[in-house]
Design a protein around this motif. Structure first.
Motif, PDB file in Angstrom:
ATOM      1  N   GLN A  10     -23.782 -32.795 -52.599  1.00  0.00           N
ATOM      2  CA  GLN A  10     -23.547 -34.069 -51.923  1.00  0.00           C
ATOM      3  C   GLN A  10     -22.385 -33.951 -50.940  1.00  0.00           C
ATOM      4  N   ASN A  11     -21.315 -33.278 -51.347  1.00  0.00           N
ATOM      5  CA  ASN A  11     -20.181 -33.090 -50.445  1.00  0.00           C
ATOM      6  C   ASN A  11     -20.567 -32.230 -49.248  1.00  0.00           C
ATOM      7  N   HIS A  13     -23.545 -32.003 -47.956  1.00  0.00           N
ATOM      8  CA  HIS A  13     -24.412 -32.824 -47.124  1.00  0.00           C
ATOM      9  C   HIS A  13     -23.578 -33.743 -46.234  1.00  0.00           C
ATOM     10  N   GLN A  14     -22.546 -34.365 -46.804  1.00  0.00           N
ATOM     11  CA  GLN A  14     -21.680 -35.237 -46.002  1.00  0.00           C
ATOM     12  C   GLN A  14     -20.944 -34.444 -44.931  1.00  0.00           C
ATOM     13  N   TRP A  17     -23.321 -33.596 -42.169  1.00  0.00           N
ATOM     14  CA  TRP A  17     -23.652 -34.813 -41.432  1.00  0.00           C
ATOM     15  C   TRP A  17     -22.604 -35.050 -40.345  1.00  0.00           C
ATOM     16  N   THR A  25     -24.021 -43.381 -40.357  1.00  0.00           N
ATOM     17  CA  THR A  25     -23.074 -43.021 -41.409  1.00  0.00           C
ATOM     18  C   THR A  25     -23.757 -42.131 -42.438  1.00  0.00           C
ATOM     19  N   PRO A  26     -22.997 -41.197 -43.011  1.00  0.00           N
ATOM     20  CA  PRO A  26     -23.607 -40.327 -44.022  1.00  0.00           C
ATOM     21  C   PRO A  26     -23.963 -41.138 -45.272  1.00  0.00           C
ATOM     22  N   LYS A  28     -24.145 -42.418 -49.023  1.00  0.00           N
ATOM     23  CA  LYS A  28     -23.119 -42.476 -50.060  1.00  0.00           C
ATOM     24  C   LYS A  28     -23.426 -41.441 -51.140  1.00  0.00           C
ATOM     25  N   ALA A  29     -22.404 -40.774 -51.569  1.00  0.00           N
ATOM     26  CA  ALA A  29     -22.548 -39.817 -52.668  1.00  0.00           C
ATOM     27  C   ALA A  29     -22.372 -40.581 -53.976  1.00  0.00           C
TER      28      ALA A  29
END
Length: 73
Positions: A10-11, A13-14, A17, A25-26, A28-29
């Protein structure tokens, strides 16, 4: 282990992004709750029996050990 891997992805991916300058906006994780494992109450009956058997074996062996003999006084 899977919770840590998911958080890492997830981190990543952000970060991608933002780094690739994708519009918007990316996402939310969502944190993953890692399971917690606790040991049940006290030692089981089987563990107690093993401990008692071990102590009995030690007592029999110490009977012949010179370092555990009572003094001759």
């Amino acid at each position: 282990m899977q919770a840590a891997q998911l958080a890492y992805l997830q981190n990543l991916h952000q970060l991608l992004w933002i780094g690739l300058r994708i519009k918007g906006t990316p996402p939310k994780a969502v944190p993953v709750k890692a399971p917690t494992y606790t040991r049940p109450g006290g030692p089981s009956q089987q563990e107690q029996q093993r401990a008692q058997a071990h102590q009995a074996r030690l007592a029999r062996l110490r009977k012949f050990s010179p370092s555990h003999q009572p003094s001759a006084d």
